[in-house]
Design a protein around this motif. Structure first.
Motif, PDB file in Angstrom:
ATOM      1  N   PRO A   1       0.838  -1.190   0.000  1.00  0.00           N
ATOM      2  CA  PRO A   1       0.000   0.000   0.000  1.00  0.00           C
ATOM      3  C   PRO A   1       0.881   1.251   0.000  1.00  0.00           C
ATOM      4  N   HIS A   2       0.472   2.269  -0.736  1.00  0.00           N
ATOM      5  CA  HIS A   2       1.273   3.476  -0.811  1.00  0.00           C
ATOM      6  C   HIS A   2       0.576   4.619  -0.062  1.00  0.00           C
ATOM      7  N   LEU A   3       1.234   5.757  -0.069  1.00  0.00           N
ATOM      8  CA  LEU A   3       0.696   6.889   0.687  1.00  0.00           C
ATOM      9  C   LEU A   3      -0.678   7.331   0.193  1.00  0.00           C
ATOM     10  N   GLY A   4      -0.936   7.133  -1.072  1.00  0.00           N
ATOM     11  CA  GLY A   4      -2.257   7.478  -1.593  1.00  0.00           C
ATOM     12  C   GLY A   4      -3.340   6.623  -0.967  1.00  0.00           C
ATOM     13  N   HIS A   5      -3.068   5.339  -0.829  1.00  0.00           N
ATOM     14  CA  HIS A   5      -4.035   4.466  -0.150  1.00  0.00           C
ATOM     15  C   HIS A   5      -4.246   4.970   1.268  1.00  0.00           C
ATOM     16  N   ALA A   6      -3.139   5.380   1.876  1.00  0.00           N
ATOM     17  CA  ALA A   6      -3.219   5.820   3.263  1.00  0.00           C
ATOM     18  C   ALA A   6      -4.061   7.086   3.380  1.00  0.00           C
ATOM     19  N   ARG A   7      -3.862   8.001   2.454  1.00  0.00           N
ATOM     20  CA  ARG A   7      -4.654   9.227   2.544  1.00  0.00           C
ATOM     21  C   ARG A   7      -6.140   8.897   2.427  1.00  0.00           C
ATOM     22  N   SER A   8      -6.439   8.059   1.470  1.00  0.00           N
ATOM     23  CA  SER A   8      -7.830   7.705   1.257  1.00  0.00           C
ATOM     24  C   SER A   8      -8.414   7.037   2.501  1.00  0.00           C
ATOM     25  N   ALA A   9      -7.698   6.048   2.997  1.00  0.00           N
ATOM     26  CA  ALA A   9      -8.188   5.323   4.169  1.00  0.00           C
ATOM     27  C   ALA A   9      -8.347   6.269   5.359  1.00  0.00           C
ATOM     28  N   LEU A  10      -7.402   7.165   5.519  1.00  0.00           N
ATOM     29  CA  LEU A  10      -7.471   8.099   6.649  1.00  0.00           C
ATOM     30  C   LEU A  10      -8.646   9.068   6.499  1.00  0.00           C
TER      31      LEU A  10
ATOM     32  N   PHE B   1      -4.112  -4.482   5.690  1.00  0.00           N
ATOM     33  CA  PHE B   1      -4.794  -4.192   6.951  1.00  0.00           C
ATOM     34  C   PHE B   1      -3.829  -4.014   8.117  1.00  0.00           C
ATOM     35  N   ASP B   2      -2.712  -4.704   8.027  1.00  0.00           N
ATOM     36  CA  ASP B   2      -1.697  -4.512   9.063  1.00  0.00           C
ATOM     37  C   ASP B   2      -1.183  -3.074   9.025  1.00  0.00           C
ATOM     38  N   VAL B   3      -0.852  -2.631   7.848  1.00  0.00           N
ATOM     39  CA  VAL B   3      -0.301  -1.295   7.674  1.00  0.00           C
ATOM     40  C   VAL B   3      -1.313  -0.215   8.069  1.00  0.00           C
ATOM     41  N   MET B   4      -2.545  -0.390   7.636  1.00  0.00           N
ATOM     42  CA  MET B   4      -3.568   0.600   7.980  1.00  0.00           C
ATOM     43  C   MET B   4      -3.812   0.619   9.491  1.00  0.00           C
ATOM     44  N   GLY B   5      -3.736  -0.556  10.061  1.00  0.00           N
ATOM     45  CA  GLY B   5      -3.896  -0.628  11.506  1.00  0.00           C
ATOM     46  C   GLY B   5      -2.814   0.170  12.210  1.00  0.00           C
ATOM     47  N   ARG B   6      -1.606   0.080  11.689  1.00  0.00           N
ATOM     48  CA  ARG B   6      -0.511   0.828  12.298  1.00  0.00           C
ATOM     49  C   ARG B   6      -0.691   2.328  12.102  1.00  0.00           C
ATOM     50  N   LEU B   7      -1.460   2.697  11.087  1.00  0.00           N
ATOM     51  CA  LEU B   7      -1.754   4.116  10.888  1.00  0.00           C
ATOM     52  C   LEU B   7      -2.932   4.558  11.755  1.00  0.00           C
TER      53      LEU B   7
ATOM     54  N   GLY C   1       6.113  17.840  -4.491  1.00  0.00           N
ATOM     55  CA  GLY C   1       5.571  18.704  -5.528  1.00  0.00           C
ATOM     56  C   GLY C   1       5.132  18.017  -6.808  1.00  0.00           C
ATOM     57  N   GLN C   2       5.347  16.727  -6.893  1.00  0.00           N
ATOM     58  CA  GLN C   2       4.942  16.019  -8.101  1.00  0.00           C
ATOM     59  C   GLN C   2       3.962  14.936  -7.745  1.00  0.00           C
ATOM     60  N   LYS C   3       3.125  14.594  -8.692  1.00  0.00           N
ATOM     61  CA  LYS C   3       2.202  13.505  -8.415  1.00  0.00           C
ATOM     62  C   LYS C   3       3.021  12.259  -8.125  1.00  0.00           C
ATOM     63  N   MET C   4       2.515  11.475  -7.219  1.00  0.00           N
ATOM     64  CA  MET C   4       3.230  10.257  -6.868  1.00  0.00           C
ATOM     65  C   MET C   4       2.956   9.206  -7.940  1.00  0.00           C
ATOM     66  N   ALA C   5       4.007   8.682  -8.520  1.00  0.00           N
ATOM     67  CA  ALA C   5       3.821   7.670  -9.556  1.00  0.00           C
ATOM     68  C   ALA C   5       5.053   6.797  -9.628  1.00  0.00           C
ATOM     69  N   LYS C   6       4.821   5.553  -9.898  1.00  0.00           N
ATOM     70  CA  LYS C   6       5.964   4.638 -10.015  1.00  0.00           C
ATOM     71  C   LYS C   6       6.921   5.119 -11.089  1.00  0.00           C
TER      72      LYS C   6
ATOM     73  N   THR D   1       5.812   3.889  -0.133  1.00  0.00           N
ATOM     74  CA  THR D   1       4.903   2.959   0.521  1.00  0.00           C
ATOM     75  C   THR D   1       4.709   3.392   1.970  1.00  0.00           C
ATOM     76  N   VAL D   2       3.612   2.935   2.536  1.00  0.00           N
ATOM     77  CA  VAL D   2       3.313   3.278   3.912  1.00  0.00           C
ATOM     78  C   VAL D   2       4.339   2.643   4.840  1.00  0.00           C
ATOM     79  N   GLU D   3       4.784   1.451   4.466  1.00  0.00           N
ATOM     80  CA  GLU D   3       5.762   0.782   5.319  1.00  0.00           C
ATOM     81  C   GLU D   3       7.051   1.597   5.449  1.00  0.00           C
ATOM     82  N   GLU D   4       7.474   2.175   4.346  1.00  0.00           N
ATOM     83  CA  GLU D   4       8.671   3.021   4.403  1.00  0.00           C
ATOM     84  C   GLU D   4       8.444   4.195   5.337  1.00  0.00           C
TER      85      GLU D   4
END
Length: 514
Positions: A36-45, A97-103, A264-269, A276-279
């Motif tokens: 999961p990346h930071l975008g997932h995290a923002r959405s979930a949050l 879910f582990d990562v989101m839980g940690r958030l 300042g830039q869109k996040m993209a691979k 990632t959220v783990e990082e």
RNA sequence: GCGCCGGUGCCCGAGCGGACCAAGGGAACGGCCUGCAAAGCCGUAAAGCCGCGGGUUCAAAUCCCGCCCGGCGCUCCA
């Protein structure tokens, strides 16, 4: 009265609940095939904060979020790793879910997996076929978009407009009646997992899972359907089309959060700035809450920035909250939590005004430490009658403003303003040894908690090193009492080597881990 | 090309017609507190009049028009 921007109508509208007192929300969840990346995290949050706030306002929330456990990316990864699709999906679902839980993201009440609802999807497609809203081609079953009334309303674009750009990026399947038509059911290809259906073996199209599961679990006309704004088209537009074509009332309110930029830039691979959220969590122990604060400091419909500086700044702000929490704890004589009474005080200032269809108040929360006397004082203070108190009516006023900001389309940046103003007032009052300090502090922390900014069961529980630390702290204090500064300072150095920071207060030293 | 969203102080970011507010967070500097710290509090002036140019209005960062710049979407995507 809580209002939220509704993508469909394009305006901030009161949240009209299907059933008073209860909010049923469906939020598009992850496709589980990677970190999961930071975008997932923002959405979930974003939706976590919405949910927490609604619950804090005493609404009963049913939060459903799907797990897409079958799609092209999963198949591809499984193939690459020589594993089955379900192994890949199970692994990444657990990580998610582990990562989101940690958030600190609360788990949805239900998290249906697509592969467990295929029967419902097949049934749904069957109804669309019966209604002559769909047709079969060699590659699958397609929805006839042109017959769907107001198809482009969610994106606010006309059918012609959409059609003009359809196929600009993706090859159009010649068998389709219209380039806009999309797959409800994809005919099985060799070596791909498939399920039986009246139209031959295959797997569900992307959009059908959310329609089938949301309607099956929450029923017609559920209150909120949410997700990232990149889902507005085609995903949500097509979900809506499917529901409409089946003659079903879909979501009452459409909510979409904006994306985020890294440096300042869109996040993209492809840009190499994919995080990632783990990082994020590995980088600093406070980053979970710092990131949440960062999310809250930007309105959810606006692109947010993430940079190392911003994270550091958010960490500093979070530490400010923690420092106040320590101060409050140290200033409270006995640790008797009188939570319900405080809740009552909070509730009394949450009056949403006449005509509100939304019940108000706060749910029970633990761990705010105040004595019964404090509460009585608070109550009278709030009425502006107590002597020696000036907290009134300032404290309830901040709370009202907080709620007003949150009620108006989740204006979390404004709401935070009230929290931090309360923090400053609390500190000022503590500095002046005024009894108001505890009131302001308790309120600030209560509000911060409603946003998920304070750890729930706060007290991290004494760990084994504590006795030693307590001893060092006590010896340092003894040295200070004896005005033996050299010894006191060397003991402080020892503590700091252990990662412990000591703060001297009028009530004696308090310490915490850095 | 079509559609959408933004441009506010050193950074992030509120405010969206007039008042207490150009909020709040962070950084920096100065001061207070402190045995010294930490935490906290206070202060920071004449180049922040709110991207640029017009307009509407008694009154605009806030509304309208044009322009410039940035971002996003247009069936992979939170």
């Amino acid at each position: 009265m809580i209002s939220l921007y509704d993508t469909l109508s394009g305006e901030v509208r009161p949240l009209e609940l299907r059933e008073p007192g209860r909010v049923d929300m469906y939020v598009c969840g992850p496709t589980v095939y990677d970190h999961p990346h930071l975008g997932h995290a923002r959405s979930a949050l974003t939706y976590d904060v919405l949910r927490r706030y609604l619950e804090w306002r005493n609404l009963e929330v049913r939060h459903v979020s799907n797990v897409t456990d079958i799609d092209d990316k999963i198949i591809e990864r499984a193939r690459r790793e020589g594993r089955t699709e379900s192994e890949v999906a199970a692994e990444w679902e657990a990580v998610y879910f582990d990562v989101m839980g940690r958030l600190g993201v609360l788990e949805p009440h239900e998290r249906p997996r697509a592969t467990e609802w295929v029967d419902d999807m097949v049934g749904f497609i069957g109804r669309l076929m019966e209604a002559d809203a769909a047709y079969v081609t060699p590659s699958g079953v397609y929805l006839r978009v042109r017959d769907v009334p107001d198809y482009g309303d969610l994106v606010h674009r006309s059918l012609d407009d959409l059609r003009a750009s359809a196929g600009a990026r993706v090859e159009v399947d010649e068998a389709k009646e219209d380039p806009l038509d999309f797959a409800l059911w994809k005919a099985a290809k060799p070596d791909e997992p498939s399920w039986p259906s009246p139209w031959g073996p295959g797997r569900p199209g992307w959009h059908i899972e959310c329609v089938a599961m949301s309607l099956a679990i929450l029923g017609e006309g559920f209150d909120i359907h949410g997700g990232g704004n990149d889902l507005v088209f085609p995903h949500h537009t097509n979900e809506r089309a499917e529901a409409l074509a089946a003659g079903q009332t879909f979501a009452g309110h459409w909510m979409h959060n904006a994306m985020l930029n890294i440096d300042g830039q869109k996040m993209a691979k492809s840009l190499g700035n994919y995080r990632t959220v783990e990082e994020l969590l590995l980088e600093h122990p406070d980053n979970a809450r710092a990131f949440r604060l960062l999310v809250l400091q930007t309105h959810y419909r606006k692109t947010m920035e993430v940079t190392p500086d911003l994270l550091a700044s958010a960490r500093a702000a979070v530490q400010r909250l923690d420092a106040l929490a320590r101060r409050l704890k140290a200033a409270s004589t006995e640790g008797n939590a009188v939570e319900p009474a405080l809740a009552e005080c909070v509730e009394s200032s949450l009056d949403p005004g006449p005509g509100s269809s939304v019940p108000h108040g706060v749910t029970e929360r633990g761990s705010i430490v105040l004595s019964d006397g404090d509460l009585e004082e608070w109550r009278t203070a709030a009425e502006g009658t107590a002597e020696g108190f000036s907290a009134e009516p300032v404290s309830p006023r901040h709370q009202r403003r907080f709620c007003a900001a949150m009620d108006n389309d989740l204006r979390t940046p404004l709401a935070l303003t009230e929290v931090f103003t309360l923090v400053r007032r609390a500190n000022t009052a503590f500095d002046a040894a005024s009894p108001d300090g505890r009131i302001y502090a308790a309120m600030a922390i209560e509000l911060a908690k409603s946003l998920g900014l304070m750890d729930e069961g706060a007290e991290p529980a004494a760990d084994s090193g504590d006795a030693e630390i307590e001893d060092l702290v006590a010896r340092r204090q003894a040295a200070r009492d004896a005005r033996d500064w050299a010894t006191a300072d060397s003991l402080r150095d020892e503590l700091s080597a252990l990662g412990v920071v000591v703060e001297d207060t009028p009530n004696g030293p308090i310490w915490h881990r850095a």
